[in-house]
Motif scaffolding. Structure first.
Motif, short mmCIF file in Angstrom:
data_model
loop_
_atom_site.label_atom_id
_atom_site.label_comp_id
_atom_site.label_asym_id
_atom_site.label_seq_id
_atom_site.Cartn_x
_atom_site.Cartn_y
_atom_site.Cartn_z
N ILE A 254 0.84 -1.21 0.00
CA ILE A 254 0.00 0.00 0.00
C ILE A 254 0.87 1.24 0.00
O ILE A 254 0.61 2.21 -0.70
N LYS A 255 1.94 1.17 0.79
CA LYS A 255 2.79 2.33 0.94
C LYS A 255 3.42 2.70 -0.39
O LYS A 255 3.42 3.86 -0.79
N GLU A 257 2.32 1.99 -3.34
CA GLU A 257 1.25 2.49 -4.20
C GLU A 257 0.98 3.97 -3.91
O GLU A 257 0.87 4.79 -4.81
N SER A 258 0.86 4.26 -2.62
CA SER A 258 0.39 5.59 -2.23
C SER A 258 1.43 6.66 -2.48
O SER A 258 1.12 7.84 -2.45
N ARG A 259 2.65 6.25 -2.72
CA ARG A 259 3.71 7.22 -2.95
C ARG A 259 3.37 8.15 -4.14
O ARG A 259 3.74 9.31 -4.16
N HIS A 261 0.73 9.52 -4.81
CA HIS A 261 -0.19 10.62 -4.52
C HIS A 261 0.47 11.84 -3.90
O HIS A 261 -0.17 12.85 -3.67
N GLY A 289 -0.57 14.04 0.98
CA GLY A 289 -0.46 12.67 0.49
C GLY A 289 0.74 11.92 1.02
O GLY A 289 1.05 10.83 0.55
N GLU A 290 1.39 12.49 2.01
CA GLU A 290 2.63 11.89 2.46
C GLU A 290 2.58 11.57 3.96
O GLU A 290 1.97 12.30 4.74
N SER A 450 -3.95 5.17 4.45
CA SER A 450 -5.08 5.47 3.57
C SER A 450 -5.48 6.94 3.68
O SER A 450 -5.97 7.53 2.72
N GLU A 453 -3.29 8.74 1.45
CA GLU A 453 -3.73 8.50 0.08
C GLU A 453 -4.87 9.45 -0.31
O GLU A 453 -4.99 9.87 -1.45
N GLU A 454 -5.71 9.78 0.69
CA GLU A 454 -6.79 10.73 0.44
C GLU A 454 -6.29 12.15 0.27
O GLU A 454 -7.08 13.06 0.02
N HIS A 473 6.75 7.48 4.41
CA HIS A 473 7.42 7.67 3.13
C HIS A 473 8.77 8.33 3.33
O HIS A 473 9.68 8.19 2.53
#
Lengths: 505, 358
Positions: A254-255, A257-259, A261, A289-290, A450, A453-454, A473
């Protein structure tokens, strides 16, 4: 004979509270001179088991056999007389009394009817020296760090009862690495003196570091008792949470992926921000996003940094910008208005309002930002509360439950909900997983990712390095009230440890 | 089905904050029922209601008014010891506004004749009331400033006005006890519209306090600040303003109580007005179940607490306890009432209701 091996045998303990079967048919055996870890998620029944053993609660069924003889423990005092003594998670001492008074209160050495202060101080000093603590016992306890207070509590516990069984309830949750080591040395020494120790903790590392055997409880039932050397870590965790661990591994996925954003422009930017006695001037950027992790030992200035960003403390140097605008008003209320939120480190003191209901606790900050008169209607309040109870999986019979009736992990979620309800852009989490169980920890870590991510910026503070590594991150490291360095991308634990430890390592 | 429903209602009743104050009141009235024949007789005169029960309500109205304000202060984890003194200040201000001539050494005869005229007042009634209440609110504000901004312990901060207040009240009237003859003013304390007029005042102040605390966020903020001021601060609640409001409102309530009391005895007696009333008010709040350590509060329960105190006094008089023995007897009864609140009794009640439910 059995009684030779075990100092305590608890057999078939049942205990029900209204609506909950807290313990059912739990067996627990404590050997002489062993360190026995008691683990399990929140609500597994650890505290209840201890309360039954120390006479705080009466069991509905079952037997307690102490040293071969069946006993009925009538009260905590009675337990002490039997040689069973407990040091609780929250230090139950008087910070305004001296260390010596705290240790010996109620059993002061007397001369001619009045207290013999000299003898008392000498005696207290000696007791503490036995625990490897050398401090001025005539100073008020409150002046010393939590670790010393904890030692004092242990010293008192040992002094009050010539303890045969010592129960340590989450003793390390507010200690840093060195202090924990010191506590472990004391535990080993007591063990060699024949004291049996029940060690309750959430730190799996520590279980393996110190304990001889482990008893796992889950949902009020005994999962099993194991020799520490013979049960692998993963298996233990699986036994505790009763579900697969793959979801923990999903986190790093997930981490990654979320990078994607993360926004380039800084949401919040500190330039040379600092305040005397708290933290030296530092530069810091938080991006939407971080997740920015903040690592460092207890007392390294982590909490002070968080308080500065949230306006609890006022800076005496530097500038703080939010979305490019310089901030001039520093107060929690102003921060909430800007979209900044802080889950404070001290859940009991600065987090929950324990007499208020879950609903009121959740809407508290949102309502504060709306002021006295724009009162959320009851219907809106329930909507918000129910939404977050569901979203964060808060275990409570209803939104009208006083928050003090909830377990630690759920209280923490309530505070998280309070801040999420204000819809913040920047979320500062100071030790959000302290003292809560493995399952809830993973949930909160996942939630943080998450949220990032938002599009929220999260500052994640934790003394568990592994957790910081897993969720962040980017990682900033503090040492001695100074920001020393920052890592981004893949970093290994070792380099961060070096940064935390500084020159000596 | 119906059994479990009724037991659920029983549970809710016994767990309500109002349960114990009402039980205490009921026990005292039960005592009266047994020992004093005709205690509950209510009769009408010119369409107005009279009797012991009405007396309890009427004589309890001063403490009820004080208890409303005191509840808010205690809920913030404070206390206001100055309410009795503020009553005295209010009485002095009101009396002086109606009749400032008493302070003059010599008066022309054409004014002298107004002095005892029941229709004469120097300032119109609404000015008298407004100015008095403003002065009382300022007294409360002063307490609030000392507590919230001066960070002085509430007991010490309000002790200042408790002591100085009586002096101020006497200074206002130059040490003179001003008799009040103006009838419309006396109506505040002595008037009757089917029920005693002061009861309507209690009802209005209660309604205002209730709306202010329960129809806005103020009540929750008060409870939050009283329970955990640090958590409240972290959540963005302005603790200082909340405390300021509570103390100011408490001063205002004390001002109204001062109006009622002085109108009732038709004099501004700066020395005796409201003596030890602050303690009755605190006791009423405690009987009402609000903890001295702050947090959750119930306004209605505090008013019931005030009635409990008054019921004790009235009952003692009714069975012929002499006035000088009253305080001692009251103490004993208060102990019994507080015993009702002990955990043991609470557990007993809970066990009984659970058994009934099962």
């Amino acid at each position: 004979m059995m009684s030779d091996e075990y100092i305590i045998e608890m057999r078939g303990i049942d205990k029900a509270f209204p609506g909950v079967q807290a313990l059912s048919k739990v067996d627990f055996f404590l050997r002489r001179g062993e360190i026995h870890a008691l683990v399990g998620e929140n609500g597994a029944g650890k505290s209840t088991l201890i309360k039954v053993l120390t006479g705080v609660e009466k069991p509905d069924a079952g037997h307690i056999i102490l040293d071969g003889e069946e006993v009925r423990v009538r009260s905590p005092l009675h337990a002490q007389e039997l040689g069973i003594t407990t040091v609780y998670q929250e230090v139950n001492l008087c910070p305004n009394l001296t260390v010596a008074e705290n240790i010996l209160i109620g059993r002061e050495p007397k001369r001619l009817g009045s207290i013999n202060w000299k003898a008392m101080n000498a005696q207290a000093k000696e007791i503490l020296q036995r625990l490897d603590v050398n401090i001025d016992v005539t100073k008020p306890l409150g002046l010393y760090p939590v670790a010393i207070q904890q030692m004092t509590a242990i010293a008192r516990a040992l002094e009050v009862a010539s303890a045969r069984v010592l129960i340590l309830d989450e003793p390390t949750s507010s200690l840093d690495m060195h202090e924990t080591d010191q506590l472990f040395r004391v535990m080993r020494r007591l063990k060699s003196e024949g004291v049996a120790i029940i060690f309750i903790t959430h730190f799996i590392d520590q279980v393996y570091q110190i304990s001889d055997r482990i008893t796992v409880l889950r949902n009020g039932r005994l999962v099993g008792t194991f020799e520490t050397a013979s049960i692998p870590r993963l298996e233990l965790i699986a036994k505790m949470i009763g579900r697969s661990l793959t979801e923990l591994d999903e986190m790093s996925q997930i981490k990654l992926e979320s990078r994607k954003h993360i926004k380039g422009e800084a949401l919040m930017r500190a330039k040379g921000l600092g305040f005397t006695g708290g933290i030296e001037p530092f530069d810091l950027e938080l991006h939407a996003g971080e997740v920015l992790g903040l690592a460092g030992l207890l007392g390294s200035g982590r909490t002070e940094l968080a308080q500065l960003l949230f306006g609890i403390e006022k800076p005496d140097s530097g500038v703080l910008e939010m979305e490019g605008e310089e901030i001039t008003r520093f107060s929690p209320l102003a921060s909430i208005g800007r979209g900044v939120a802080l889950c404070p480190e001290d859940r009991k003191e600065a987090g929950i309002v324990d007499d208020l209901t879950v609903r009121e606790n959740i809407i508290l900050a949102l309502q504060a930002s709306r002021g006295w008169f724009k009162y959320l209607s009851k219907q809106q309040q329930y909507e918000i509360a129910d939404r977050y109870i569901k979203l964060l999986n808060i275990a409570t019979p209803s939104a009208d439950q006083p928050v003090k009736n909830l377990s630690g992990g759920n209280q923490q979620k309530v505070i998280l909900a309070r801040w999420l309800a204000t819809n913040p852009k920047v979320l500062i989490l100071d030790e959000p997983t302290r003292g809560i169980d493995v399952g809830a920890k993973a949930e909160i870590q996942r939630l943080v990712l998450s949220l990032a991510e938002e599009g929220k910026a999260c500052l994640f503070i934790s003394s568990e390095l592994e957790e910081v590594l897993r969720t962040s991150h980017r990682i900033a490291v503090l040492r001695d009230r100074k920001k020393v360095t920052e890592f981004s991308g893949e970093v290994d634990e070792h380099r961060i440890m070096q940064a935390i430890a500084g020159g000596e390592a | 089905m119906s059994v479990s429903k009724s037991s659920l209602i029983l549970r809710r009743v016994t767990e309500s904050r109002l349960f114990f104050p009402f039980v205490a009141l009921a026990l005292i009235l039960l005592f009266d029922l047994v020992t004093v024949p005709g205690f509950f007789r209510i009769y009408t005169r010119e369409g107005n209601l009279y009797g012991n029960l009405i007396d309890i309500l009427r004589n309890g109205s001063t403490v009820s008014l004080l208890a409303i304000g005191m509840t808010l202060v205690i809920a913030t984890r404070g206390v206001d010891l100055s309410v009795g003194a503020v009553m005295a200040i209010a009485a002095s201000v009101a009396a002086l506004l109606m009749n400032p001539y008493v302070l003059a050494k010599e008066l022309p005869p054409h004014i002298m004749k107004f002095m005892t005229d029941p229709h004469f007042t120097y300032q119109p009634l609404w000015v008298v009331i407004l100015v008095t209440l403003i002065v009382a609110a300022i007294c409360g504000l002063w307490n609030g400033i000392l507590v919230a901004y001066g960070k002085i312990q509430p007991m010490i901060a309000t002790l200042i006005l408790m002591i100085a207040g009586r002096g101020i009240a006497q200074l206002i009237t130059n040490g003179v006890r001003i008799q009040i003859f103006y009838e419309p003013y006396a109506f505040i304390g002595q008037g009757w519209i089917v029920l005693p007029f002061s009861l309507y005042l209690v009802a209005i102040v209660f309604a205002v306090a209730w709306l202010l605390t329960r129809r806005t966020a103020i009540g929750m903020f008060i409870e939050s600040v009283g329970t955990n001021s640090r958590s409240s601060f972290y959540s963005g609640i302005d603790e200082k303003k909340i405390k300021l409001l509570a103390y100011t409102f408490c001063g205002l309530c004390a001002g109204i109580a001062g109006l009622v009391e002085s109108a009732n005895i038709k004099t501004s007696d700066a020395f005796n007005m409201g003596q030890t009333k602050e303690l009755d008010a605190i006791l009423a709040v405690v009987i009402g179940g609000t903890l001295m350590s702050g947090g959750r509060f119930s306004l209605l329960a505090s008013i019931v607490g005030a009635w409990v105190i008054q019921a004790i006094t009235t009952s003692m008089y009714a069975i012929g306890v002499p006035a000088f023995a009253l305080q001692a007897i009251k103490g004993v009864v208060v102990i019994l009432v507080i015993l009702l609140y002990s955990e043991q009794v609470r557990n007993l009640v809970q066990r009984l209701t659970v058994q009934k439910g099962a």
